[in-house]
Design a protein around this motif. Structure first.
Motif, short mmCIF file in Angstrom:
data_model
loop_
_atom_site.label_atom_id
_atom_site.label_comp_id
_atom_site.label_asym_id
_atom_site.label_seq_id
_atom_site.Cartn_x
_atom_site.Cartn_y
_atom_site.Cartn_z
N VAL A 114 0.84 -1.20 0.00
CA VAL A 114 0.00 0.00 0.00
C VAL A 114 0.88 1.25 0.00
O VAL A 114 0.61 2.22 -0.73
CB VAL A 114 -0.94 -0.01 1.22
N GLU A 115 1.92 1.22 0.81
CA GLU A 115 2.83 2.37 0.85
C GLU A 115 3.47 2.62 -0.51
O GLU A 115 3.59 3.77 -0.96
CB GLU A 115 3.92 2.15 1.90
N ASP A 116 3.87 1.54 -1.19
CA ASP A 116 4.45 1.69 -2.53
C ASP A 116 3.46 2.34 -3.48
O ASP A 116 3.82 3.25 -4.25
CB ASP A 116 4.84 0.32 -3.10
N LEU A 117 2.23 1.90 -3.45
CA LEU A 117 1.22 2.42 -4.37
C LEU A 117 0.96 3.91 -4.14
O LEU A 117 0.67 4.64 -5.08
CB LEU A 117 -0.08 1.63 -4.21
N LEU A 118 1.06 4.33 -2.88
CA LEU A 118 0.76 5.72 -2.55
C LEU A 118 1.95 6.66 -2.75
O LEU A 118 1.79 7.88 -2.71
CB LEU A 118 0.26 5.83 -1.11
N THR A 119 3.13 6.10 -2.94
CA THR A 119 4.32 6.94 -3.10
C THR A 119 5.00 6.79 -4.44
O THR A 119 5.90 7.57 -4.79
CB THR A 119 5.35 6.64 -1.99
N LEU A 120 4.59 5.79 -5.22
CA LEU A 120 5.25 5.47 -6.48
C LEU A 120 5.30 6.67 -7.42
O LEU A 120 6.34 6.98 -8.02
CB LEU A 120 4.53 4.30 -7.15
N ASP A 121 4.19 7.36 -7.56
CA ASP A 121 4.12 8.55 -8.42
C ASP A 121 3.21 9.56 -7.73
O ASP A 121 2.04 9.70 -8.08
CB ASP A 121 3.60 8.19 -9.80
N ALA A 122 3.74 10.21 -6.71
CA ALA A 122 2.94 11.14 -5.91
C ALA A 122 3.64 12.49 -5.84
O ALA A 122 4.86 12.57 -5.74
CB ALA A 122 2.74 10.58 -4.50
N LYS A 123 2.83 13.54 -5.90
CA LYS A 123 3.36 14.91 -5.81
C LYS A 123 2.49 15.72 -4.84
O LYS A 123 1.30 15.48 -4.71
CB LYS A 123 3.36 15.57 -7.19
N THR A 124 3.14 16.69 -4.21
CA THR A 124 2.44 17.59 -3.29
C THR A 124 2.30 18.95 -3.94
O THR A 124 3.26 19.48 -4.51
CB THR A 124 3.23 17.72 -1.97
N PHE A 125 1.11 19.53 -3.84
CA PHE A 125 0.83 20.82 -4.45
C PHE A 125 0.28 21.79 -3.40
O PHE A 125 -0.50 21.40 -2.53
CB PHE A 125 -0.21 20.68 -5.57
N GLU A 126 0.69 23.05 -3.49
CA GLU A 126 0.10 24.12 -2.69
C GLU A 126 -1.00 24.77 -3.51
O GLU A 126 -0.76 25.23 -4.63
CB GLU A 126 1.16 25.15 -2.31
N MET A 127 -2.22 24.80 -2.95
CA MET A 127 -3.36 25.36 -3.67
C MET A 127 -4.10 26.32 -2.76
O MET A 127 -4.90 25.90 -1.91
CB MET A 127 -4.30 24.24 -4.16
N ASN A 128 -3.80 27.60 -2.91
CA ASN A 128 -4.49 28.64 -2.14
C ASN A 128 -4.45 28.35 -0.63
O ASN A 128 -5.46 28.44 0.06
CB ASN A 128 -5.94 28.80 -2.61
N GLY A 129 -3.26 28.00 -0.15
CA GLY A 129 -3.10 27.73 1.27
C GLY A 129 -3.38 26.31 1.69
O GLY A 129 -3.13 25.93 2.84
N ARG A 130 -3.90 25.50 0.78
CA ARG A 130 -4.15 24.09 1.07
C ARG A 130 -2.96 23.25 0.60
O ARG A 130 -2.33 23.56 -0.41
CB ARG A 130 -5.40 23.56 0.38
N LYS A 131 -2.71 22.18 1.32
CA LYS A 131 -1.64 21.26 0.98
C LYS A 131 -2.29 19.99 0.42
O LYS A 131 -2.96 19.26 1.16
CB LYS A 131 -0.80 20.95 2.21
#
Length: 310
Positions: free
Chosen positions: A196-213
Motif C-alpha cells: 500500500v505504501e508503494d502504491l501511494l508513493t510510487l508517483d505522488a506529488k504535493t501541491f500548494e493550492m491557495n493555502g491548502r496542501k
C-alpha cells in the motif's frame, strides 16, 4: 569548472529519469561536467526502459549541496517536489513542462518550459537546435519518456510535437513504436507485488493550492478490480498520511492505460471541493473520472481553480 548534478522530481518516473540522463549528456556535449542523479528508486516501467537500452540507473541522492554548488532541474520546478536542500545551491538550468509555482532565483538562468506532453520532447528540440547527435541509448530513453508521459499519444497533454519527436526517436532507437510502447506501459502495471505504501508513493506529488496542501498520487493499471479490492487499506493509509504530513486532501488516481479512464479515492476534509472540481458525486470516498488520464492537465488545474474560488 564546477560539476552539475542533474535531477528531476521526487518519486521519479520515466520522464524524470530519462530527462536527467539526457540533460546530463547535453551539458557534457556543450562543455560542462555533469552527472544525472535521482531522488528515489526507479519504478518498474523505468527499469524496463533502462534495461531495454542498456543504461544504468543514476545513483540516488538525498542532498546535493554537500557535493556541488550548481544544479540543473528537469521535469519539475516546484521546490516541494525537489531535493531537500535546493535553496543551498544555485539553479542554472530548468527544463520542464509543468506549471511554474513557488520557484525563484537570485540570478538569471536558462529556463525552458513548454506546454507539451513531455520534458524529453523539449530536450529532443534542444539537441536538434544545437546539432548534437543523439546516441541509440539516449534516443531510446527519450522515446520511453514520451510514451510514458503521453500514454502512447492517448493523453490530452500530447501534442503534435511530442508525436513527431517520438517517431523520430524511434528511428534512432531502432524499435517499433507501437510494440515497444505497449510493452513499456504494461511493465508499469504490475501492482500485485506492491505494498500500500508503494502504491501511494510510487508517483505522488504535493501541491500548494491557495493555502491548502494537496497530495495527488497516480497509479497505472490494466483494469480496476485489483485496486478496488484494496480500497479499505488504501484509504486507511491515505488518512494516516494526511495526519502525519498535514495534508488537507489526498487523491489517489488509478488509470487504466489501455482504456484511458480513471477512478479516484479521496481522503481529507475537502470532499465538497473535489465534487465541485470534477462535477461528480463522491460516494464512500470514491468517484469516477471517465476519460481522465493526466494529473497535470485534467486534475491539478481543476482543483487549483476550485480552491482559488473558495
Amino acid at each position: 569548472m564546477s560539476k552539475y548534478l542533474v535531477f528531476g522530481h521526487k518519486n521519479p518516473d520515466t520522464d524524470t529519469v530519462a530527462s536527467a540522463i539526457t540533460m546530463s549528456f547535453f551539458l557534457e556535449r556543450t562543455g560542462y561536467e555533469a552527472e544525472p542523479v535521482i531522488l528515489g528508486a526507479v519504478n518498474e516501467e523505468t527499469a524496463f526502459a533502462l534495461d531495454s537500452f542498456n543504461v544504468e540507473a543514476p545513483r540516488i541522492v538525498e542532498t546535493v549541496a554537500n557535493e556541488v554548488e550548481r544544479v540543473a532541474l528537469v521535469d519539475h520546478n516546484e521546490p516541494q517536489q525537489s531535493v531537500a536542500d535546493l535553496d543551498a545551491v544555485t539553479v542554472d538550468y530548468v527544463v520542464d513542462h509543468h506549471r511554474i509555482a513557488g520557484f525563484e532565483t537570485a540570478q538569471p538562468l536558462y529556463y525552458r518550459a513548454e506546454p507539451i506532453g513531455c520534458t524529453a520532447t523539449i530536450l529532443f528540440k534542444m539537441f536538434k537546435e544545437h546539432e548534437i547527435d543523439i546516441p541509440h541509448s539516449i534516443a531510446g530513453l527519450m522515446l520511453s519518456a514520451i510514451i510514458s508521459d503521453t500514454l502512447l499519444f492517448k493523453s490530452p497533454t500530447c501534442t503534435k510535437q511530442d508525436e513527431f519527436a517520438a517517431r523520430e526517436l524511434a528511428k534512432y532507437a531502432e524499435v517499433d513504436i507501437e510494440e515497444y510502447g505497449l510493452s513499456l506501459l504494461k511493465a508499469g502495471t504490475n501492482l500485485s507485488t506492491k505494498s500500500v505504501e508503494d502504491l501511494l508513493t510510487l508517483d505522488a506529488k504535493t501541491f500548494e493550492m491557495n493555502g491548502r496542501k494537496v497530495r495527488i498520487a497516480q497509479v497505472n493499471a490494466i483494469g480496476f478490480a485489483e485496486m478496488k479490492e484494496r480500497k479499505a487499506s488504501l484509504l486507511e493509509a491515505m488518512k494516516a498520511t494526511n495526519d502525519t504530513n498535514h495534508y488537507d486532501l489526498f487523491l489517489l488516481i488509478v488509470t487504466d492505460v489501455l482504456e484511458s479512464n480513471s477512478f479516484a479515492l479521496v481522503a481529507g476534509d475537502d470532499v465538497t471541493a473535489v465534487s465541485h472540481a470534477f462535477k461528480t458525486i463522491v460516494t464512500e470516498q470514491e468517484f469516477e473520472l471517465p476519460g481522465v488520464v493526466s494529473r497535470k492537465k485534467q486534475v491539478v488545474p481543476q482543483l487549483t481553480e476550485t480552491y482559488e474560488a473558495l
